[in-house]
Design an enzyme around this catalytic site. Structure first.
Site, PDB file in Angstrom:
ATOM      1  N   ASP A  12       0.834  -1.201   0.000  1.00  0.00           N
ATOM      2  CA  ASP A  12       0.000   0.000   0.000  1.00  0.00           C
ATOM      3  C   ASP A  12       0.872   1.255   0.000  1.00  0.00           C
ATOM      4  OD1 ASP A  12      -2.305   1.444  -0.042  1.00  0.00           O
ATOM      5  OD2 ASP A  12      -2.836   1.111   2.050  1.00  0.00           O
ATOM      6  N   HIS A  29       2.668   3.239  -9.001  1.00  0.00           N
ATOM      7  CA  HIS A  29       2.541   1.796  -9.241  1.00  0.00           C
ATOM      8  C   HIS A  29       3.773   1.267  -9.976  1.00  0.00           C
ATOM      9  CE1 HIS A  29      -1.387   2.058  -7.617  1.00  0.00           C
ATOM     10  NE2 HIS A  29      -1.930   2.678  -8.636  1.00  0.00           N
ATOM     11  N   LEU A 123      10.965 -20.956  -4.674  1.00  0.00           N
ATOM     12  CA  LEU A 123      10.069 -19.981  -4.032  1.00  0.00           C
ATOM     13  C   LEU A 123       8.726 -20.019  -4.749  1.00  0.00           C
ATOM     14  CD1 LEU A 123       9.502 -17.497  -2.152  1.00  0.00           C
ATOM     15  CD2 LEU A 123      10.300 -16.052  -4.033  1.00  0.00           C
TER      16      LEU A 123
HETATM   17  C1  FPP Z   1      -1.802   0.104  -3.462  1.00  0.00           C
HETATM   18  O1  FPP Z   1      -1.374   1.449  -3.430  1.00  0.00           O
HETATM   19  C2  FPP Z   1      -1.167  -0.611  -4.588  1.00  0.00           C
HETATM   20  C3  FPP Z   1      -1.842  -1.134  -5.654  1.00  0.00           C
HETATM   21  C4  FPP Z   1      -3.314  -1.053  -5.784  1.00  0.00           C
HETATM   22  C5  FPP Z   1      -1.113  -1.769  -6.790  1.00  0.00           C
HETATM   23  C6  FPP Z   1       0.074  -2.610  -6.398  1.00  0.00           C
HETATM   24  C7  FPP Z   1       0.751  -3.144  -7.597  1.00  0.00           C
HETATM   25  C8  FPP Z   1       2.087  -3.155  -7.782  1.00  0.00           C
HETATM   26  C9  FPP Z   1       3.056  -2.655  -6.794  1.00  0.00           C
HETATM   27  C10 FPP Z   1       2.642  -3.771  -9.018  1.00  0.00           C
HETATM   28  C11 FPP Z   1       2.958  -5.202  -8.719  1.00  0.00           C
HETATM   29  C12 FPP Z   1       2.957  -6.001  -9.945  1.00  0.00           C
HETATM   30  C13 FPP Z   1       3.123  -7.334 -10.015  1.00  0.00           C
HETATM   31  C14 FPP Z   1       3.121  -8.001 -11.334  1.00  0.00           C
HETATM   32  C15 FPP Z   1       3.298  -8.185  -8.819  1.00  0.00           C
HETATM   33  P1  FPP Z   1      -2.477   2.602  -3.470  1.00  0.00           P
HETATM   34  O2  FPP Z   1      -2.697   2.980  -4.892  1.00  0.00           O
HETATM   35  O3  FPP Z   1      -3.695   2.142  -2.733  1.00  0.00           O
HETATM   36  O4  FPP Z   1      -1.741   3.736  -2.716  1.00  0.00           O
HETATM   37  P2  FPP Z   1      -2.429   4.890  -1.811  1.00  0.00           P
HETATM   38  O5  FPP Z   1      -3.029   4.210  -0.620  1.00  0.00           O
HETATM   39  O6  FPP Z   1      -1.266   5.746  -1.465  1.00  0.00           O
HETATM   40  O7  FPP Z   1      -3.431   5.591  -2.682  1.00  0.00           O
END
Ligand code: FPP
Length: 244
Positions: A12, A29, A123
């Site tokens: 997050d 992201h 893994l």
């Molecule tokens: C939450 O942050 C994160 C996500 C909804 C996306 C997570 C995805 C990745 C890190 C890419 C991973 C990819 C693979 C293939 C494993 P948020 O957008 O909710 O952040 P905020 O709370 O600050 O708004």
């Protein structure tokens, strides 16, 4: 140091990381990919058996459509760029969640990466996409009910092992460490069945900033916790003494 066998992560804080820099949320992201790679390398380094990350929840479909399609493109591109490295590093990739809601091209790419890495066993790396913990349990209940209707199973045979055998992470050790970055202290409908006894670790670090030192700090914290599984502290110490 006592190590977890399986780590589950809610990644997050990407959006806030980007907004703090005046960048579009999609950039957050994008920068969230490197910490995923780092976690895989670190798990391999420590010999941790399984890693499960929450990439997209069943509730995330409600985000602005540009952000949703940006995330889907990111998953697609990451599979293209990283599957070879997973293959070479002994990592088995699997997806959990509701695939029916995804674009056919992405589904095909996911299936291909799963097949290419299926023989790896160093893994187990699970990526939850369009995943919800309640939906996971509901599907397990439905499968068991269908087996009862077909006469393959009697209702009194539905025990905890039967449910555990039908949820998405069946066959893997239960996550013993659950990490959430980004400051919120919630489970947010992630692996509801599997985290019954997980140690919960929350950090304010935003996911793109989650580096090796932050990962190791979570492991250090885990090592200090005494896991009792409902026993008293004295019982746990006694049973550990008996193991030697
Ligand atoms: C939450 O942050 C994160 C996500 C909804 C996306 C997570 C995805 C990745 C890190 C890419 C991973 C990819 C693979 C293939 C494993 P948020 O957008 O909710 O952040 P905020 O709370 O600050 O708004």
């Amino acid at each position: 140091m006592t190590l977890p066998r399986h780590i589950a992560v809610i990644m997050d804080g990407n959006g806030r990381w980007a907004e703090a820099r005046g960048l579009p949320r999609s950039s957050g992201h994008q920068h969230g990919l490197e910490p995923v790679r780092m976690c895989i390398r670190r798990c391999r380094h420590y010999g941790i058996e399984a890693l499960t990350v929450y990439a997209f929840s069943s509730e995330n479909w409600r985000r602005p459509s540009a952000e949703v399609s940006g995330l889907m493109n990111l998953f697609f591109d990451a599979l293209e760029s990283d599957t070879g490295s997973l293959l070479e590093n002994g990592v088995r990739l699997r997806f959990i969640g509701d695939r029916d809601s995804l674009e056919p091209a992405l589904r095909a790419r996911m299936a291909e990466s799963e097949q290419r890495t299926a023989a790896n066993h160093q893994l187990s790396f699970q990526v939850a996409v369009s995943y919800g913990g309640r939906n996971d349990l509901m599907r397990a209940a439905r499968t068991l009910a269908e087996r009862c209707v077909r006469g393959e199973l009697r209702s009194e045979q539905i025990d905890e092992a039967a449910v555990a055998g039908e949820v998405s992470l069946a066959g893997l050790p239960e996550p013993d460490l659950f990490i959430r970055t980004g400051g919120e202290q919630r489970i947010s409908n992630f692996l509801l069945w599997n985290i019954a006894y997980s140690e919960l670790y929350f950090t304010d670090t935003l996911w793109p900033d989650f580096d090796e030192a932050a990962f190791d700090a979570a492991l250090q914290q885990f090592a200090t916790r005494q896991r009792r599984f409902g026993l008293t502290g004295a019982q746990v110490v006694g049973s550990q003494a008996g193991q030697h």
